[in-house]
Design a protein around this motif. Sequence first.
Motif, PDB file in Angstrom:
ATOM      1  N   ARG A 176     108.348  38.370  -9.253  1.00 29.24           N
ATOM      2  CA  ARG A 176     107.430  38.083  -8.149  1.00 29.24           C
ATOM      3  C   ARG A 176     108.005  38.480  -6.789  1.00 29.24           C
ATOM      4  NH1 ARG A 176     106.718  32.637 -10.707  1.00 29.24           N
ATOM      5  NH2 ARG A 176     104.970  32.830 -12.183  1.00 29.24           N
ATOM      6  N   GLY A 177     109.291  38.744  -6.757  1.00 23.21           N
ATOM      7  CA  GLY A 177     109.922  39.127  -5.498  1.00 23.21           C
ATOM      8  C   GLY A 177     109.809  40.621  -5.238  1.00 23.21           C
ATOM      9  N   ARG A 178     110.703  41.105  -4.421  1.00 20.44           N
ATOM     10  CA  ARG A 178     110.704  42.517  -4.020  1.00 20.44           C
ATOM     11  C   ARG A 178     111.810  43.261  -4.748  1.00 20.44           C
ATOM     12  NH1 ARG A 178     112.311  44.636   2.057  1.00 20.44           N
ATOM     13  NH2 ARG A 178     111.799  46.849   1.764  1.00 20.44           N
ATOM     14  N   GLN A 179     111.505  44.453  -5.222  1.00 24.53           N
ATOM     15  CA  GLN A 179     112.510  45.344  -5.791  1.00 24.53           C
ATOM     16  C   GLN A 179     112.547  46.623  -4.956  1.00 24.53           C
ATOM     17  OE1 GLN A 179     112.858  45.667 -10.166  1.00 24.53           O
ATOM     18  NE2 GLN A 179     110.987  44.434 -10.273  1.00 24.53           N
ATOM     19  N   LEU A 180     113.740  47.056  -4.613  1.00 26.02           N
ATOM     20  CA  LEU A 180     113.881  48.311  -3.880  1.00 26.02           C
ATOM     21  C   LEU A 180     115.186  48.989  -4.279  1.00 26.02           C
ATOM     22  CD1 LEU A 180     114.980  47.701  -0.188  1.00 26.02           C
ATOM     23  CD2 LEU A 180     114.961  45.877  -1.882  1.00 26.02           C
ATOM     24  N   HIS A 181     115.265  50.262  -3.972  1.00 25.81           N
ATOM     25  CA  HIS A 181     116.425  51.091  -4.309  1.00 25.81           C
ATOM     26  C   HIS A 181     117.188  51.420  -3.034  1.00 25.81           C
ATOM     27  CE1 HIS A 181     118.665  54.680  -5.700  1.00 25.81           C
ATOM     28  NE2 HIS A 181     118.525  54.165  -6.903  1.00 25.81           N
ATOM     29  N   THR A 182     118.446  51.808  -3.201  1.00 24.09           N
ATOM     30  CA  THR A 182     119.247  52.252  -2.059  1.00 24.09           C
ATOM     31  C   THR A 182     118.492  53.249  -1.186  1.00 24.09           C
ATOM     32  OG1 THR A 182     121.405  51.872  -3.102  1.00 24.09           O
ATOM     33  CG2 THR A 182     121.307  53.599  -1.447  1.00 24.09           C
ATOM     34  N   ALA A 183     117.711  54.121  -1.810  1.00 27.78           N
ATOM     35  CA  ALA A 183     116.955  55.121  -1.051  1.00 27.78           C
ATOM     36  C   ALA A 183     115.971  54.474  -0.072  1.00 27.78           C
ATOM     37  CB  ALA A 183     116.203  56.040  -2.009  1.00 27.78           C
ATOM     38  N   GLN A 184     115.619  53.200  -0.300  1.00 24.50           N
ATOM     39  CA  GLN A 184     114.670  52.503   0.579  1.00 24.50           C
ATOM     40  C   GLN A 184     115.347  51.419   1.413  1.00 24.50           C
ATOM     41  OE1 GLN A 184     112.819  51.304  -3.030  1.00 24.50           O
ATOM     42  NE2 GLN A 184     110.988  52.540  -2.696  1.00 24.50           N
ATOM     43  N   TYR A 185     116.664  51.336   1.344  1.00 23.99           N
ATOM     44  CA  TYR A 185     117.394  50.259   2.017  1.00 23.99           C
ATOM     45  C   TYR A 185     117.166  50.316   3.524  1.00 23.99           C
ATOM     46  CZ  TYR A 185     121.447  47.469   3.502  1.00 23.99           C
ATOM     47  OH  TYR A 185     122.275  46.538   4.078  1.00 23.99           O
TER      48      TYR A 185
ATOM     49  N   GLY B 266     128.955  51.071  -7.393  1.00 20.39           N
ATOM     50  CA  GLY B 266     129.464  52.173  -6.597  1.00 20.39           C
ATOM     51  C   GLY B 266     129.659  51.793  -5.142  1.00 20.39           C
ATOM     52  N   ALA B 267     129.894  52.809  -4.317  1.00 18.40           N
ATOM     53  CA  ALA B 267     130.161  52.571  -2.901  1.00 18.40           C
ATOM     54  C   ALA B 267     128.950  51.969  -2.197  1.00 18.40           C
ATOM     55  CB  ALA B 267     130.565  53.876  -2.225  1.00 18.40           C
ATOM     56  N   SER B 268     127.740  52.417  -2.545  1.00 10.43           N
ATOM     57  CA  SER B 268     126.547  51.876  -1.888  1.00 10.43           C
ATOM     58  C   SER B 268     126.373  50.403  -2.195  1.00 10.43           C
ATOM     59  CB  SER B 268     125.301  52.656  -2.330  1.00 10.43           C
ATOM     60  OG  SER B 268     125.342  53.983  -1.874  1.00 10.43           O
ATOM     61  N   GLY B 269     126.574  50.023  -3.462  1.00 12.18           N
ATOM     62  CA  GLY B 269     126.421  48.624  -3.837  1.00 12.18           C
ATOM     63  C   GLY B 269     127.347  47.707  -3.064  1.00 12.18           C
ATOM     64  N   THR B 270     128.610  48.084  -2.956  1.00 11.49           N
ATOM     65  CA  THR B 270     129.563  47.236  -2.232  1.00 11.49           C
ATOM     66  C   THR B 270     129.251  47.209  -0.740  1.00 11.49           C
ATOM     67  OG1 THR B 270     131.110  49.119  -2.127  1.00 11.49           O
ATOM     68  CG2 THR B 270     131.410  47.551  -3.921  1.00 11.49           C
ATOM     69  N   GLN B 271     128.841  48.345  -0.175  1.00  7.24           N
ATOM     70  CA  GLN B 271     128.480  48.366   1.245  1.00  7.24           C
ATOM     71  C   GLN B 271     127.274  47.475   1.512  1.00  7.24           C
ATOM     72  OE1 GLN B 271     127.906  52.443   2.431  1.00  7.24           O
ATOM     73  NE2 GLN B 271     130.066  52.967   2.177  1.00  7.24           N
ATOM     74  N   HIS B 272     126.266  47.554   0.644  1.00  8.18           N
ATOM     75  CA  HIS B 272     125.086  46.707   0.823  1.00  8.18           C
ATOM     76  C   HIS B 272     125.469  45.233   0.798  1.00  8.18           C
ATOM     77  CE1 HIS B 272     122.818  50.273   0.618  1.00  8.18           C
ATOM     78  NE2 HIS B 272     122.476  50.261  -0.652  1.00  8.18           N
ATOM     79  N   LEU B 273     126.270  44.862  -0.181  1.00  6.77           N
ATOM     80  CA  LEU B 273     126.668  43.457  -0.315  1.00  6.77           C
ATOM     81  C   LEU B 273     127.393  42.960   0.925  1.00  6.77           C
ATOM     82  CD1 LEU B 273     127.790  43.473  -4.020  1.00  6.77           C
ATOM     83  CD2 LEU B 273     126.346  41.693  -3.020  1.00  6.77           C
ATOM     84  N   MET B 274     128.343  43.724   1.405  1.00  4.16           N
ATOM     85  CA  MET B 274     129.136  43.285   2.547  1.00  4.16           C
ATOM     86  C   MET B 274     128.286  43.194   3.811  1.00  4.16           C
ATOM     87  SD  MET B 274     132.896  45.020   1.950  1.00  4.16           S
ATOM     88  CE  MET B 274     132.334  46.709   1.763  1.00  4.16           C
ATOM     89  N   GLU B 275     127.260  44.027   3.916  1.00  6.70           N
ATOM     90  CA  GLU B 275     126.365  43.959   5.071  1.00  6.70           C
ATOM     91  C   GLU B 275     125.392  42.794   4.958  1.00  6.70           C
ATOM     92  OE1 GLU B 275     125.919  48.564   6.658  1.00  6.70           O
ATOM     93  OE2 GLU B 275     124.209  47.541   5.765  1.00  6.70           O
ATOM     94  N   ILE B 276     124.838  42.610   3.759  1.00  4.40           N
ATOM     95  CA  ILE B 276     123.777  41.618   3.564  1.00  4.40           C
ATOM     96  C   ILE B 276     124.300  40.190   3.572  1.00  4.40           C
ATOM     97  CG2 ILE B 276     122.104  40.762   1.862  1.00  4.40           C
ATOM     98  CD1 ILE B 276     121.688  43.699   1.015  1.00  4.40           C
ATOM     99  N   ALA B 277     125.510  39.975   3.055  1.00  2.00           N
ATOM    100  CA  ALA B 277     126.039  38.621   2.849  1.00  2.00           C
ATOM    101  C   ALA B 277     125.951  37.719   4.089  1.00  2.00           C
ATOM    102  CB  ALA B 277     127.474  38.698   2.339  1.00  2.00           C
TER     103      ALA B 277
ATOM    104  N   GLY C 222     118.504  48.229   5.934  1.00  2.00           N
ATOM    105  CA  GLY C 222     119.521  47.573   6.742  1.00  2.00           C
ATOM    106  C   GLY C 222     119.541  46.083   6.432  1.00  2.00           C
ATOM    107  N   PRO C 223     120.602  45.369   6.819  1.00  2.00           N
ATOM    108  CA  PRO C 223     120.820  44.004   6.347  1.00  2.00           C
ATOM    109  C   PRO C 223     119.897  42.952   6.954  1.00  2.00           C
ATOM    110  CG  PRO C 223     122.518  44.611   7.918  1.00  2.00           C
ATOM    111  CD  PRO C 223     121.723  45.858   7.640  1.00  2.00           C
ATOM    112  N   GLU C 224     119.414  43.167   8.178  1.00  2.00           N
ATOM    113  CA  GLU C 224     118.652  42.122   8.857  1.00  2.00           C
ATOM    114  C   GLU C 224     117.399  41.724   8.095  1.00  2.00           C
ATOM    115  OE1 GLU C 224     119.616  44.940  10.211  1.00  2.00           O
ATOM    116  OE2 GLU C 224     120.960  44.486  11.893  1.00  2.00           O
ATOM    117  N   GLU C 225     116.826  42.661   7.354  1.00  2.24           N
ATOM    118  CA  GLU C 225     115.574  42.391   6.649  1.00  2.24           C
ATOM    119  C   GLU C 225     115.749  41.373   5.517  1.00  2.24           C
ATOM    120  OE1 GLU C 225     112.168  45.058   4.446  1.00  2.24           O
ATOM    121  OE2 GLU C 225     113.014  45.755   6.347  1.00  2.24           O
ATOM    122  N   PHE C 226     116.986  41.076   5.125  1.00  3.70           N
ATOM    123  CA  PHE C 226     117.234  40.165   4.015  1.00  3.70           C
ATOM    124  C   PHE C 226     117.639  38.769   4.491  1.00  3.70           C
ATOM    125  CE2 PHE C 226     118.109  44.510   2.724  1.00  3.70           C
ATOM    126  CZ  PHE C 226     117.291  44.632   1.614  1.00  3.70           C
ATOM    127  N   ALA C 227     117.445  38.504   5.771  1.00  5.88           N
ATOM    128  CA  ALA C 227     117.833  37.214   6.335  1.00  5.88           C
ATOM    129  C   ALA C 227     117.143  36.069   5.591  1.00  5.88           C
ATOM    130  CB  ALA C 227     117.490  37.164   7.816  1.00  5.88           C
TER     131      ALA C 227
END
Length: 355
Positions: free
Chosen positions: A150-159, A176-187, A161-166
């Motif tokens: 029921r939530g949102r699914q998106l891919h790195t290609a649609q990322y 990979g590198a994208s996954g770790t970068q996303h996590l560190m930004e979003i956390a 930035g982190p503010e949208e996940f507040a």
Amino acid sequence: MNNTEVVVIGAGQAGLSSAYHLRRTGFEPGRDFVVLDHSPGPGGAWQFRWPSLTYGKVHGMHALPGMELTGADPARPSSEVIAEYFATYERTFDLRVRRPVDVHAVREGESGRLLVETSAGTWATRALINATGTWDRPFWPRRPGQETFRGRQLHTAQYPGPEEFAGQRVVVVGGGASGTQHLMEIAPYAAGTTWVTRRPPVFREGPFTEDVGREAVALVEERVRQGLPPRSVVSVTGLPLNDAIRQALADGVLDRQPMFDRITPEGVAWNDGRHVDADVILWATGFRASVDHLAPLKLREHGGGIRVEGTRAVADPRIHLVGYGPSASTIGANRAGRAAVRDIRRLPAGEPVAA
């Protein structure tokens, strides 16, 4: 019908490098070769990267041949810095990139020529440099129950930035590198994050030396020689263990969990009974080579990939894949562009014999 000696498809790092070497060795843009790019402006895939990926966070961006990238503000988005750099490069070397042009198919033509069918007409050419990269083919794994979430699914290609996940609970999939970068930004913004990977991540200690790089490229190249789909270089080298990664490991942000078994309407679940509630599933699961337009030439092997020696498709010496497999890095794309042009110059004079 347009006639030319070489068609270059794609104006990212690989395509511009190839165009530069064509021009340097005597090919005239517009007459002897044409560069076709489907993007709205210069910058290749970089122009689509998320704003929080600043130039200072970019690892290993190698300059295009003949022009260094100097004086860039590390705090500016890489999409802006590199788009401006590529635009200046195209003007400086008068590469005359045609855009936006969508390539629909490449087929066998008459007298040994290839036909490149596009939204802007058809080109008949003696040789083709395919530099289409991977950005247009994000890979979405399939898991049971995916369509019920029921939530949102998106891919790195649609990322975005982190503010949208507040305030949201985010599951990031990918080691990979994208996954770790996303996590560190979003956390810092999210209500909670969960990191899920198919295999345990491998972190690399020490500097990334030339020897390490050569060994990694050799492993990727061997797959391509066998006609298997190329793997990313980072899948071979592992992730660099820098200060930011160490801090994220210590903080528990990079607390890896094994791949979940299914997706539920509320989140993700494992067969051992564990369940994580989620508002977002972010698939940082990589990309595949954008080569569907080459399908009429039947270049794919039984293993699913295109068998390549150097940059040349083994099944057809007129086709060169630059930025594919071992040449997918920025420095690899530069070298591959030069190698492709060298081989194309060795094609028989006049009309080449069809493969």
